[in-house]
Write an enzyme that holds these catalytic residues in place. Structure first.
Site, short mmCIF file in Angstrom:
data_model
loop_
_atom_site.label_atom_id
_atom_site.label_comp_id
_atom_site.label_asym_id
_atom_site.label_seq_id
_atom_site.Cartn_x
_atom_site.Cartn_y
_atom_site.Cartn_z
N LYS A 37 -32.06 39.70 -183.11
CA LYS A 37 -32.99 38.61 -183.56
C LYS A 37 -33.06 38.82 -185.22
CE LYS A 37 -37.35 40.66 -182.41
NZ LYS A 37 -38.75 40.35 -181.86
N TYR A 255 -47.06 46.80 -215.00
CA TYR A 255 -48.19 45.77 -214.94
C TYR A 255 -49.35 46.30 -214.62
CZ TYR A 255 -44.46 42.29 -215.36
OH TYR A 255 -43.69 41.49 -216.23
#
Length: 370
Positions: A37, A255
């Site tokens: 899956k 950042y």
């Protein structure tokens, strides 16, 4: 897909086969659904199926259309729909393509009754809710489910459940006891064990086990490494250094300036960021390997880049190979360690691999690799 950017993922089919065989060795009396899956947990459904086509007892996934595609590609093993059917079209596909279908609610049973024209037996897995409280029949609804099943004489029924804490201290005993109470005198086939239960709880093996994350070389246990379990990593995410900066004490990186150098440092910039699927929330100190040496990330992960400490790897410059996770030419970094440092699990790392990352097969890996 080809790209000039150095990042890429490599998938080792032989490792998938090795890990499947390992699951089988832990449950030698049971058959095993190979769970593919979520695009085989991000590794590629077709790559996983091809790796296991000659040995898997069956495949388990979610989408009916993907199951039909496997049939049309010549896959002859049983195929299990883990969430069952959602429409009349799905019911027709289950019958036409001989799919095995999980049924977890009365509405799905009624859908089968209304839309099924059963000319041959259809295999159904009746899912029991034993404490996970996601899907499954409860003691209050199970009786009605059995009553509806009487309207479907052309079915072969198995029972299943899913364990919530097979990897933890509470284990499976409570859920297993609930399952036994709900099953009563049932003597037919059962499927209970996920990866953690396969490895830790042999009393749950039953007739079919369902290896998932272990197929892809990650540990289902937070405290036990995949290597110690004998699992082989399937996915390697690797890139290269594309920039180098020399810092002095007090310089900040990235950042928000979340990392501040406390001494002179040499920083490498890696072509990998959260747009490639690397977790943005990975903090400074997450393991990474450069030119065969382990080091750590520094600063915040940005969209396309991240930084790592090259202070003790003076030979590393622009173009130096980097392993983000897996086993690469730049070194070995278990995905479980990266996930733990990022406050997540390897499942998420694998499933989050971005479509823009080129993927290739690693045909050099062998089943007996140590």
């Amino acid at each position: 897909m080809k790209t000039s950017r150095p990042i890429r993922a490599r998938i080792a089919p032989a490792a998938i086969l090795h890990n499947y065989r390992l699951a089988k060795s832990h449950a030698p009396q049971a058959k095993a659904w190979a769970v593919v899956k979520a695009n085989a947990y991000g590794h590629g459904q077709w790559r996983a199926v091809e790796a296991l086509r000659g040995e898997a007892d069956g495949f388990a996934l979610l989408e009916c259309e993907n199951a039909v595609a496997l049939r049309e590609a010549g896959v002859t093993q049983p195929i299990l729909l883990l969430e069952g059917v959602f429409s009349a079209r799905d019911v027709r596909a289950v019958i036409e393509h001989r799919l095995t279908c999980v049924v977890h609610c009365l509405e799905q049973l009624e859908l089968l009754v209304r839309n099924g024209q059963f000319t041959a037996p259809v295999a159904l897995y009746l899912k029991l809710n034993t404490g996970m409280n996601r899907l499954g029949f409860t003691p209050e609804t199970l009786g009605k489910a059995w009553a509806i099943l009487q309207q479907l004489p052309q079915v072969d029924v198995s029972l299943m459940t899913h364990f919530a804490e097979a990897d933890g201290e509470r284990g499976v005993s409570e859920q297993l006891e609930r399952f036994r109470r709900m099953a009563g005198d049932w003597r037919g086939p059962v499927s209970l064990a996920n990866s953690a239960a396969i490895l830790r709880h042999p009393t749950t093996h039953g007739d079919w086990v369902r290896p998932g994350i272990m197929l892809y070389g990650a540990s289902p246990f937070a405290e036990i490494s995949a290597e110690s379990l004998g699992l082989q990593p399937v996915m390697t995410l690797e890139s290269a250094i594309i920039g180098v900066q020399d810092l002095v004490a007090g310089d900040r990186v990235g950042y928000g300036g979340t990392f501040t150098a406390d001494k002179p440092m040499r920083i490498g910039v890696v072509a990998c960021g959260y747009a490639d699927g690397y977790p943005r929330h990975a903090t400074s100190g997450t393991p990474i390997a450069v030119m065969g040496k382990r080091t750590q990330t520094v600063g915040r992960v940005s969209m396309d880049m991240m930084a790592c400490d090259l202070t003790d790897i003076p030979e590393a410059g622009i173009g130096a190979p980097v392993t983000l996770w897996g086993e690469g030419i730049a070194g070995s970094v278990p995905a479980d360690e990266v996930a733990a440092a990022a406050g997540t699990i390897a499942y998420e790392l694998f499933c989050a691999l971005a479509p823009r990352v080129p993927v290739s097969l690693d045909e050099t890996a062998t089943v007996n690799r140590k």
